[in-house]
Design a protein around this motif. Structure first.
Motif, PDB file in Angstrom:
ATOM      1  N   CYS A 151      70.228 -90.743 -37.554  1.00 41.96           N
ATOM      2  CA  CYS A 151      70.184 -90.551 -39.001  1.00 41.96           C
ATOM      3  C   CYS A 151      70.647 -89.163 -39.402  1.00 41.96           C
ATOM      4  CB  CYS A 151      68.754 -90.776 -39.517  1.00 41.96           C
ATOM      5  SG  CYS A 151      68.225 -92.502 -39.506  1.00 41.96           S
ATOM      6  N   GLN A 152      70.224 -88.151 -38.656  1.00 44.25           N
ATOM      7  CA  GLN A 152      70.579 -86.784 -38.991  1.00 44.25           C
ATOM      8  C   GLN A 152      72.058 -86.515 -38.786  1.00 44.25           C
ATOM      9  OE1 GLN A 152      67.705 -84.811 -36.535  1.00 44.25           O
ATOM     10  NE2 GLN A 152      66.076 -84.937 -38.073  1.00 44.25           N
ATOM     11  N   LEU A 198      60.433 -91.745 -41.071  1.00 44.74           N
ATOM     12  CA  LEU A 198      60.592 -91.562 -39.630  1.00 44.74           C
ATOM     13  C   LEU A 198      60.011 -90.229 -39.179  1.00 44.74           C
ATOM     14  CD1 LEU A 198      64.246 -92.806 -38.928  1.00 44.74           C
ATOM     15  CD2 LEU A 198      62.109 -94.038 -38.529  1.00 44.74           C
ATOM     16  N   GLU A 199      60.312 -89.184 -39.919  1.00 46.18           N
ATOM     17  CA  GLU A 199      59.807 -87.852 -39.575  1.00 46.18           C
ATOM     18  C   GLU A 199      58.286 -87.797 -39.664  1.00 46.18           C
ATOM     19  OE1 GLU A 199      62.028 -85.505 -42.345  1.00 46.18           O
ATOM     20  OE2 GLU A 199      63.663 -85.134 -40.911  1.00 46.18           O
ATOM     21  N   LEU A 255      66.017 -90.798 -35.399  1.00 47.78           N
ATOM     22  CA  LEU A 255      66.132 -89.567 -36.180  1.00 47.78           C
ATOM     23  C   LEU A 255      67.423 -88.838 -35.861  1.00 47.78           C
ATOM     24  CD1 LEU A 255      62.465 -88.241 -36.027  1.00 47.78           C
ATOM     25  CD2 LEU A 255      63.775 -88.691 -38.122  1.00 47.78           C
ATOM     26  N   TYR A 294      56.935 -89.539 -36.630  1.00 46.14           N
ATOM     27  CA  TYR A 294      57.181 -88.730 -35.438  1.00 46.14           C
ATOM     28  C   TYR A 294      56.178 -87.584 -35.345  1.00 46.14           C
ATOM     29  CZ  TYR A 294      59.710 -86.085 -31.883  1.00 46.14           C
ATOM     30  OH  TYR A 294      60.057 -85.403 -30.738  1.00 46.14           O
ATOM     31  N   LEU A 328      64.424 -91.685 -43.747  1.00 45.99           N
ATOM     32  CA  LEU A 328      64.401 -90.547 -42.840  1.00 45.99           C
ATOM     33  C   LEU A 328      63.074 -89.793 -42.938  1.00 45.99           C
ATOM     34  CD1 LEU A 328      65.911 -88.817 -40.787  1.00 45.99           C
ATOM     35  CD2 LEU A 328      66.914 -87.541 -42.687  1.00 45.99           C
TER      36      LEU A 328
END
Length: 227
Positions: free
Chosen positions: A223-224, A192-193, A220, A196, A189
């Motif tokens: 996942c969140q 990914l952030e 995202l 992004y 995660l």
């Protein structure tokens, strides 16, 4: 398609615009025209505002007007033709090749003077764009779907646009997969952030990155939700 953020207009454009009430884009001198190309190329990180292909230098930039200079459903407005926030830097969309079929042209070259619903300056509009796993652009909005498919021809296979988008997404997925191998879900995660933010906040754009940004947003969110 990517979100466009415009800076202050070039000083040379401002000077010309104020020089005469008769000022219009058709009579724009060379200096402001070149300054516009240079600034748009820098602001768009060398990408076409529509298809997201690489523009190697400012000289490759075609100056496009979001609201067409001679719209099919309106009158010519000289002031709007010199509005920097109505301008987009785009590619030549296969239009430089002699005898090119209309079906093989893209972006401004295919659009001509047709109106658009999709707006590269509006994040809400850009986020209505969707991408298939094969790299084709579509939308949840029927008008925007018409824009990308028919008006701008952004799924043109003769330019390998879907294929190029798919390849870029697969490459980014591969990079992330290697980074996250044998790592935790939290680490995945975080990666990914990081990617992004690289694209949306730091402006580190790559050709055809719209499909990557859309995938990151979707991933995202998933996942969140399952954190």
């Amino acid at each position: 398609m990517i979100l466009i953020r415009r800076g202050k207009e070039p000083e040379s454009l401002l000077g010309y615009r104020k020089s005469s009430p008769e000022a219009c884009y058709e009579n724009l001198p060379t200096e402001p025209r070149e300054d516009i190309r240079k600034q748009m190329w820098a602001e768009q990180k060398g990408l076409c505002a529509y298809c997201m292909c690489r523009l190697n230098s400012p000289k490759d930039v075609r100056i496009e007007h979001y609201v067409a200079r001679n719209p099919e459903d309106g009158d010519y407005d000289a002031a709007s033709t010199l509005d920097y926030k109505n301008m987009l830097g785009v590619c030549y969309g296969n239009s430089l090749w002699p005898g090119m079929r209309e079906a093989d042209k893209t972006c401004d070259a295919h659009r001509r003077n047709k109106p658009l619903t999709v707006n590269p300056y509006d994040i809400t509009s850009v986020r209505k764009i969707r991408y298939t796993t094969e790299g084709y652009i579509t939308s949840v909005d029927d008008n925007i779907k018409t824009d990308v498919n028919d008006t701008l021809n952004l799924n043109c296979e003769s330019r390998s646009l879907p294929e190029n988008r798919k390849a870029v997404l697969l490459q980014v997925k591969k990079e992330i997969g290697i980074l996250c191998r044998n790592k935790s879900h939290r680490f995945y995660l975080e990666v990914l952030e990081k990617y992004y933010k690289r694209y949306t906040e730091q402006g580190a754009l790559i050709p055809y990155c719209g499909i990557v940004i859309a995938w990151l947003e979707k991933e995202l969110n998933v996942c969140q939700v399952h954190r």
